[in-house]
Design a protein around this motif. Structure first.
Motif, mmCIF file in Angstrom:
data_model
loop_
_atom_site.group_PDB
_atom_site.id
_atom_site.type_symbol
_atom_site.label_atom_id
_atom_site.label_comp_id
_atom_site.label_asym_id
_atom_site.label_seq_id
_atom_site.Cartn_x
_atom_site.Cartn_y
_atom_site.Cartn_z
ATOM 1 N N LEU A 198 13.523 -16.852 8.936
ATOM 2 C CA LEU A 198 13.034 -16.711 10.312
ATOM 3 C C LEU A 198 11.541 -17.043 10.354
ATOM 4 N N PRO A 199 11.090 -17.737 11.399
ATOM 5 C CA PRO A 199 9.651 -17.954 11.542
ATOM 6 C C PRO A 199 8.926 -16.649 11.897
ATOM 7 N N ALA A 200 7.622 -16.682 11.763
ATOM 8 C CA ALA A 200 6.825 -15.459 11.980
ATOM 9 C C ALA A 200 7.040 -14.878 13.372
ATOM 10 N N GLY A 201 7.156 -15.749 14.369
ATOM 11 C CA GLY A 201 7.360 -15.247 15.727
ATOM 12 C C GLY A 201 8.666 -14.493 15.872
ATOM 13 N N ASP A 202 9.739 -15.015 15.241
ATOM 14 C CA ASP A 202 11.037 -14.347 15.315
ATOM 15 C C ASP A 202 11.010 -13.030 14.546
ATOM 16 N N ILE A 203 10.333 -13.057 13.390
ATOM 17 C CA ILE A 203 10.214 -11.799 12.622
ATOM 18 C C ILE A 203 9.472 -10.760 13.458
ATOM 19 N N ALA A 204 8.446 -11.212 14.182
ATOM 20 C CA ALA A 204 7.695 -10.304 15.037
ATOM 21 C C ALA A 204 8.595 -9.671 16.093
ATOM 22 N N ARG A 205 9.494 -10.456 16.675
ATOM 23 C CA ARG A 205 10.429 -9.911 17.674
ATOM 24 C C ARG A 205 11.366 -8.907 17.031
ATOM 25 N N VAL A 206 11.820 -9.208 15.810
ATOM 26 C CA VAL A 206 12.761 -8.303 15.136
ATOM 27 C C VAL A 206 12.096 -6.969 14.837
ATOM 28 N N LEU A 207 10.854 -7.060 14.302
ATOM 29 C CA LEU A 207 10.158 -5.833 13.883
ATOM 30 C C LEU A 207 9.346 -5.209 15.007
ATOM 31 N N ASN A 208 9.298 -5.885 16.149
ATOM 32 C CA ASN A 208 8.568 -5.376 17.322
ATOM 33 C C ASN A 208 7.067 -5.234 17.045
ATOM 34 N N ILE A 209 6.519 -6.232 16.375
ATOM 35 C CA ILE A 209 5.068 -6.308 16.171
ATOM 36 C C ILE A 209 4.636 -7.711 16.559
ATOM 37 N N ASN A 210 3.336 -8.005 16.514
ATOM 38 C CA ASN A 210 2.917 -9.342 16.922
ATOM 39 C C ASN A 210 2.916 -10.304 15.738
ATOM 40 N N ALA A 211 2.983 -11.590 16.058
ATOM 41 C CA ALA A 211 3.172 -12.625 15.039
ATOM 42 C C ALA A 211 2.015 -12.688 14.058
ATOM 43 N N VAL A 212 0.820 -12.429 14.540
ATOM 44 C CA VAL A 212 -0.335 -12.477 13.638
ATOM 45 C C VAL A 212 -0.204 -11.387 12.579
ATOM 46 N N ALA A 213 0.221 -10.222 13.006
ATOM 47 C CA ALA A 213 0.416 -9.111 12.063
ATOM 48 C C ALA A 213 1.476 -9.480 11.031
ATOM 49 N N VAL A 214 2.499 -10.191 11.480
ATOM 50 C CA VAL A 214 3.553 -10.602 10.542
ATOM 51 C C VAL A 214 2.973 -11.501 9.452
ATOM 52 N N ARG A 215 2.213 -12.488 9.875
ATOM 53 C CA ARG A 215 1.646 -13.415 8.882
ATOM 54 C C ARG A 215 0.723 -12.680 7.922
ATOM 55 N N VAL A 216 -0.086 -11.810 8.471
ATOM 56 C CA VAL A 216 -1.023 -11.071 7.617
ATOM 57 C C VAL A 216 -0.263 -10.193 6.637
ATOM 58 N N ARG A 217 0.755 -9.531 7.108
ATOM 59 C CA ARG A 217 1.503 -8.616 6.224
ATOM 60 C C ARG A 217 2.268 -9.385 5.147
ATOM 61 N N ILE A 218 2.815 -10.539 5.505
ATOM 62 C CA ILE A 218 3.516 -11.350 4.492
ATOM 63 C C ILE A 218 2.528 -11.792 3.418
ATOM 64 N N HIS A 219 1.364 -12.217 3.873
ATOM 65 C CA HIS A 219 0.337 -12.649 2.927
ATOM 66 C C HIS A 219 -0.048 -11.498 1.998
ATOM 67 N N ARG A 220 -0.206 -10.331 2.569
ATOM 68 C CA ARG A 220 -0.588 -9.160 1.761
ATOM 69 C C ARG A 220 0.549 -8.749 0.833
ATOM 70 N N ALA A 221 1.779 -8.889 1.289
ATOM 71 C CA ALA A 221 2.927 -8.530 0.447
ATOM 72 C C ALA A 221 2.980 -9.428 -0.786
ATOM 73 N N VAL A 222 2.757 -10.711 -0.576
ATOM 74 C CA VAL A 222 2.757 -11.640 -1.707
ATOM 75 C C VAL A 222 1.601 -11.317 -2.639
ATOM 76 N N ALA A 223 0.455 -10.997 -2.061
ATOM 77 C CA ALA A 223 -0.710 -10.654 -2.883
ATOM 78 C C ALA A 223 -0.445 -9.392 -3.694
ATOM 79 N N ARG A 224 0.201 -8.430 -3.063
ATOM 80 C CA ARG A 224 0.523 -7.188 -3.780
ATOM 81 C C ARG A 224 1.488 -7.476 -4.920
ATOM 82 N N ALA A 225 2.438 -8.338 -4.619
ATOM 83 C CA ALA A 225 3.421 -8.677 -5.654
ATOM 84 C C ALA A 225 2.733 -9.325 -6.847
ATOM 85 N N ARG A 226 1.826 -10.219 -6.589
ATOM 86 C CA ARG A 226 1.081 -10.860 -7.685
ATOM 87 C C ARG A 226 0.283 -9.823 -8.456
ATOM 88 N N ALA A 227 -0.342 -8.911 -7.716
ATOM 89 C CA ALA A 227 -1.152 -7.884 -8.373
ATOM 90 C C ALA A 227 -0.282 -6.988 -9.247
#
Lengths: 175, 404
Positions: free
Chosen positions: A139-168
């Motif tokens: 799903l694109p970020a906008g669709d994920i935002a609709r699913v999780l009921n948050i805004n698309a920018v937050a989705v992108r930021v959280r995905i980026h942070r999740a990947v960063a956490r995983a690397r860490a």
């Protein structure tokens, strides 16, 4: 929403079985893969898959094509089905990473998939859910935002942070 | 290869793709679902879109505020302050608050600026015509005179939700600053306090008044005028009056001296005539010669006539002296009265400088108007419209599972 998908949804809303079947063919692999990764039980995933599609079929006449993407709506139903399942008292199914991975002729792909599963198991559930919706459900970020009921920018930021956490975590645990 | 470097977008995408699959009994599941589909789809209710009541309410409020608030705020910008005390000059020093003035205190100033037509001949009168206790202003004051006699007038306008309480507090405040309340009016809708406070305590009094209400609900107008021209006029008047008094007293003294001299002279002449008359009468007693007696009689008549003339002159001199003396005394009395009047004017001027007169008007303000003090006119309807649009958008994007 893609034009083909939109057309199929409109036809399905009108009662066209073939159109609905096409939707089923297009979304079921992603949906089932998402559910399997979510609940870690194929049988349960099948049951949830079927109940998700049944509810989608029942609610399809009320679905407004322009209001939300069909995929986001479908996965929102699936998430809700999972939540309702977890609310019911049931036996705890031990986590089985092997069940989520299909044997592949490409050994390298399997290794990578196992690596990802191992790393994701170290992440909090919120991060795992984001990565499922992004990479399994595709799903694109906008669709994920609709699913999780948050805004698309937050989705992108959280995905980026999740990947960063995983690397860490990977670096910390030397997996 | 380092596993850390493997954890990339490509790896995740590959993982996601590998997770996607069909269930083992996909065909059967598909067929089962499609078999149930006609009943499921055809029996479902037609979609109904609810009316966005909240968005419509916000839009309605925005329209109402646009119609009500904007004209009101424009009207408030033209609101005038409370009428300035009588005689407020045109020299405004400072003004606070959001309101602007469409009226300025008139240039009529003190009533004494007009010519007093009833007394055209000022040379006969030491003190020019006055009104309100102060003389007319002189046009030119030399730059060398740097004295200041500052008269301060104060006018303020306050808005509050409790007029009666604020008026009471203002009254107490005036008394607390050793002032005097000259007028008080209070009702639920409006009120006013007219007061006088010592100039030495005015600034602290003013600061405390401003602290009683918020800055947005308070407007004040302070004007200061240097009364040096009036002071100089009073001083000139007093000097002239003193000079005139001195002159009059000198004239009175001279009059007295001249009168005494004249009277002494006339009395001396009358005395001489009286002596000579005695001699003539004595000679008449003893003289039998008719010719001599004729001569003596003639002389006697002459002397009587002269004495009569001198007596008349003496009477006239006394009468004239009394008349002139009364005139001078009257002038002296008037001049002394003028001097007293200038002293009184001077005292009043100093009293005016030592105090500040003012008026504070209080009016009731509603909640809506109070809100518009914080939010300029157009922001309220704009904000409500934006809220209406956002509510409509959120309504359109509401929970995907609504109705399921």
């Amino acid at each position: 929403m893609q034009q083909d998908e939109r057309a199929l949804v409109l036809k399905a809303k009108g009662g066209d079985r073939e159109a609905f079947g096409s939707l089923w063919d297009a979304f079921t692999p992603k949906l089932f893969g998402y559910l399997v990764n979510q609940v870690r039980d194929k049988q349960l995933a099948e049951d949830l898959l079927q109940s998700t599609w049944l509810k989608a079929a029942q609610a399809l006449p009320r679905f407004e094509v322009g209001r939300a993407p069909f995929g986001a709506w479908l996965f929102a139903i699936a998430r809700n089905e999972c939540r309702q399942h977890w609310r019911k008292p049931h036996e705890t199914v031990p986590l089985d990473t092997e069940r989520g991975v299909e044997p592949s002729s490409d050994g390298n792909s399997t290794d990578n998939a196992i690596l990802v599963e191992q790393v994701l198991s170290l992440l909090p559930e919120e991060d795992r859910e984001l990565l499922r919706l992004r990479y399994i459900a595709d799903l694109p970020a906008g669709d994920i935002a609709r699913v999780l009921n948050i805004n698309a920018v937050a989705v992108r930021v959280r995905i980026h942070r999740a990947v960063a956490r995983a690397r860490a975590l990977l670096a910390a645990t030397n997996v | 290869m380092n596993k850390l470097s493997l954890f990339t977008e490509g790896i995740l995408t590959e993982w996601g793709t590998s997770c996607r699959r069909l269930p083992e009994n996909a065909g059967a599941m598909r067929a089962e679902l499609l078999a149930k589909l006609p009943a499921a789809v055809q029996g479902a209710e037609a979609p109904t879109r609810p009316v966005p009541w909240f968005s419509l309410a916000l839009a309605g409020m925005a329209m109402v505020s646009l119609l009500l608030v904007v004209p009101r705020q424009r009207g408030q910008n033209l609101q005038t302050l409370a009428p300035a005390p009588a005689g407020m000059p045109t020299e405004s020093i400072e003004q606070k608050g959001a309101a602007t003035l469409s009226e300025q205190p008139g240039a009529a100033g003190y009533g004494g600026f007009a010519e007093d037509e009833s007394y055209p001949d000022k040379s006969r009168r030491a003190v020019p015509p006055v009104a309100d206790g102060l003389p007319m202003r002189e046009a030119d004051v030399p730059a060398s005179d740097s004295r200041q006699f500052l008269k301060t007038d104060y006018s303020a306008s306050a808005e509050t939700r409790n007029v009666v309480r604020l008026v009471g507090r203002l009254q107490a405040l005036v008394k607390g600053y050793d002032g005097r309340v000259d007028g008080l009016r209070s009702s639920k809708e409006s009120g006013s306090v007219e007061f006088v406070v010592p100039a030495s305590r005015f600034e602290s009094f003013r600061a405390e008044v401003a602290s009683l209400v918020g800055e947005r609900f308070f407007t004040e107008f302070v004007s200061t005028q240097n009364l040096l021209p009036e002071k100089r006029t009073i001083e000139d008047q007093e000097r002239q009056a003193q000079s005139a008094l001195t002159q009059l007293k000198t004239e009175r003294e001279k009059l007295g001296v001249a009168h005494k001299q004249t009277v002494a002279n006339l009395q001396s002449q009358i005395g001489g005539i009286n002596r000579e008359l005695k001699e003539v009468e004595a000679q008449l007693q003893v003289t039998l010669n008719q010719d001599m007696r004729s001569i003596l009689e003639a002389r006697k008549q002459e002397l009587l006539k002269s004495r009569g003339t001198l007596q008349a002159r003496l009477n006239e001199e006394n009468w004239r002296y009394q008349s002139d003396l009364a005139g001078l005394d009257a002038q002296i009395k008037v001049t002394e009265g003028d001097i007293d009047a200038t002293k009184k004017q001077d005292a009043e001027l100093l009293d005016t400088v030592a105090t500040v007169r003012g008026t504070i008007s209080v009016s009731w303000i509603g909640l809506w108007e109070a809100a518009t003090r914080y939010v300029p006119a157009y922001w309220l309807p704009i904000t409500l419209f934006a809220a209406a649009l956002y509510a409509y958008w959120r309504n359109r994007r509401r929970d995907l599972l609504a109705g399921i």
